[in-house]
Design a protein around this motif. Sequence first.
Motif, mmCIF file in Angstrom:
data_model
loop_
_atom_site.group_PDB
_atom_site.id
_atom_site.type_symbol
_atom_site.label_atom_id
_atom_site.label_comp_id
_atom_site.label_asym_id
_atom_site.label_seq_id
_atom_site.Cartn_x
_atom_site.Cartn_y
_atom_site.Cartn_z
ATOM 1 N N GLY A 61 12.828 -71.609 4.863
ATOM 2 C CA GLY A 61 12.096 -72.033 4.568
ATOM 3 C C GLY A 61 11.637 -72.465 3.717
ATOM 4 N N PHE A 62 10.515 -73.241 4.058
ATOM 5 C CA PHE A 62 9.037 -73.887 3.537
ATOM 6 C C PHE A 62 8.221 -74.249 3.450
ATOM 7 C CE2 PHE A 62 13.415 -74.898 1.297
ATOM 8 C CZ PHE A 62 13.867 -74.748 0.600
ATOM 9 N N LEU A 63 6.988 -73.701 3.031
ATOM 10 C CA LEU A 63 5.937 -74.134 3.108
ATOM 11 C C LEU A 63 5.343 -75.542 2.528
ATOM 12 C CD1 LEU A 63 2.870 -73.436 4.722
ATOM 13 C CD2 LEU A 63 2.600 -71.870 2.884
ATOM 14 N N LEU A 64 5.175 -76.497 2.893
ATOM 15 C CA LEU A 64 4.616 -77.645 1.544
ATOM 16 C C LEU A 64 3.053 -77.512 1.559
ATOM 17 C CD1 LEU A 64 6.552 -80.816 3.402
ATOM 18 C CD2 LEU A 64 7.402 -78.807 1.502
ATOM 19 N N THR A 65 2.425 -77.164 -0.019
ATOM 20 C CA THR A 65 0.378 -77.108 0.606
ATOM 21 C C THR A 65 0.286 -78.126 0.640
ATOM 22 O OG1 THR A 65 1.055 -76.685 -1.563
ATOM 23 C CG2 THR A 65 1.425 -74.649 -0.230
ATOM 24 N N GLY A 66 -1.053 -77.477 0.356
ATOM 25 C CA GLY A 66 -1.963 -78.691 0.009
ATOM 26 C C GLY A 66 -2.318 -78.550 -1.286
ATOM 27 N N GLY A 67 -3.488 -79.693 -2.024
ATOM 28 C CA GLY A 67 -3.827 -79.689 -3.118
ATOM 29 C C GLY A 67 -4.224 -80.912 -3.526
ATOM 30 N N ARG A 68 -4.566 -81.210 -5.002
ATOM 31 C CA ARG A 68 -5.690 -81.831 -5.157
ATOM 32 C C ARG A 68 -4.610 -83.477 -5.792
ATOM 33 N NH1 ARG A 68 -10.861 -82.362 -6.472
ATOM 34 N NH2 ARG A 68 -11.172 -80.057 -6.833
ATOM 35 N N PRO A 69 -3.930 -82.948 -6.313
ATOM 36 C CA PRO A 69 -2.497 -84.189 -6.789
ATOM 37 C C PRO A 69 -2.066 -85.285 -4.840
ATOM 38 C CG PRO A 69 -1.375 -82.236 -8.046
ATOM 39 C CD PRO A 69 -3.202 -82.164 -6.795
ATOM 40 N N ASN A 70 -2.519 -86.940 -5.431
ATOM 41 C CA ASN A 70 -2.008 -87.401 -3.951
ATOM 42 C C ASN A 70 -0.389 -87.537 -3.751
ATOM 43 O OD1 ASN A 70 -4.249 -86.813 -2.294
ATOM 44 N ND2 ASN A 70 -4.663 -88.438 -3.466
ATOM 45 N N VAL A 71 0.514 -88.113 -2.859
ATOM 46 C CA VAL A 71 1.644 -88.785 -2.969
ATOM 47 C C VAL A 71 1.207 -89.618 -3.040
ATOM 48 C CG1 VAL A 71 3.564 -89.268 -1.637
ATOM 49 C CG2 VAL A 71 2.012 -87.598 -0.504
ATOM 50 N N HIS A 72 2.211 -90.673 -4.596
ATOM 51 C CA HIS A 72 1.787 -91.953 -5.330
ATOM 52 C C HIS A 72 2.130 -92.813 -4.237
ATOM 53 C CE1 HIS A 72 2.338 -95.132 -8.280
ATOM 54 N NE2 HIS A 72 1.820 -94.137 -9.031
#
Length: 259
Positions: A61-72
């Motif tokens: 399984g996969f955890l898509l985390t938060g983060g400062r960069p945004n989706v372009h």
Amino acid sequence: MGRPVIGIIGNSYLLNDQYAVHAGGIMNSQAIAEVAGCMPILVPSDPALVSVPELMACCDGFLLTGGRPNVHPEEYGEEETPAHGAFDRARDAVALELTRACVATGQPVFGICRGFQEVNVAMGGTLYPEIRDLPGRMNHRMPPDGTTEEKFELRHDVRFTAGGVFHRMMGTEVVRTNTLHGQGIKNAGPRIVIDGVAEDGTPEAIYVDGAPGFTLAVQWHPEYAAAKDPVSRPLFQAFGAAARDWAAGIRPAAIARAV
């Protein structure tokens, strides 16, 4: 049999402004290990280094985390502006393809904050560059100052759809959450079900309609105090259960019936 393996999708950073690293928050790993009951593995989110088929073969399984960069914004057909902030195009390339592949196969995927936005974009949705600039919306961004506890303080309610996936999981229609994001859903993807909203109408909880496996995402950060928080704990426990099923070769029914 050992613990299921969860690939944690991290971000690229410069350590001390000069040394390139792939990084993931310790809180994410703790939540996966201590609450989901799985083994966390940090994924170097760069298509030059990893491929989606390889990742899916070695993780449960996969955890898509938060983060400062945004989706372009190019990923959802819009032009880049200063309001869209910083980007991580390598992560975009891995996470969006990976999300679509997991939705297709039923391999568990759980999106948090940026990960929530990735799920929407991967499924054809769009994003607002700055929620706080919209009429009637609150400032959902992390407070700029204060302790970690103050930054992750519970700040607004989220109301779930009566009888929906999140309502059934939580056992209540309204929960209190933290909020540490600037962007948010503008248009939901065709298969994205908005199952929870903040007091100002901002989408906060989603799943993918008809997905054969666990495909939930939340706009807040449940990894903070996940073992003690009554809202965070059931999310990670359900994710861990889905990963254990996947590792055991059990392929679940549609998500709306799997929770």
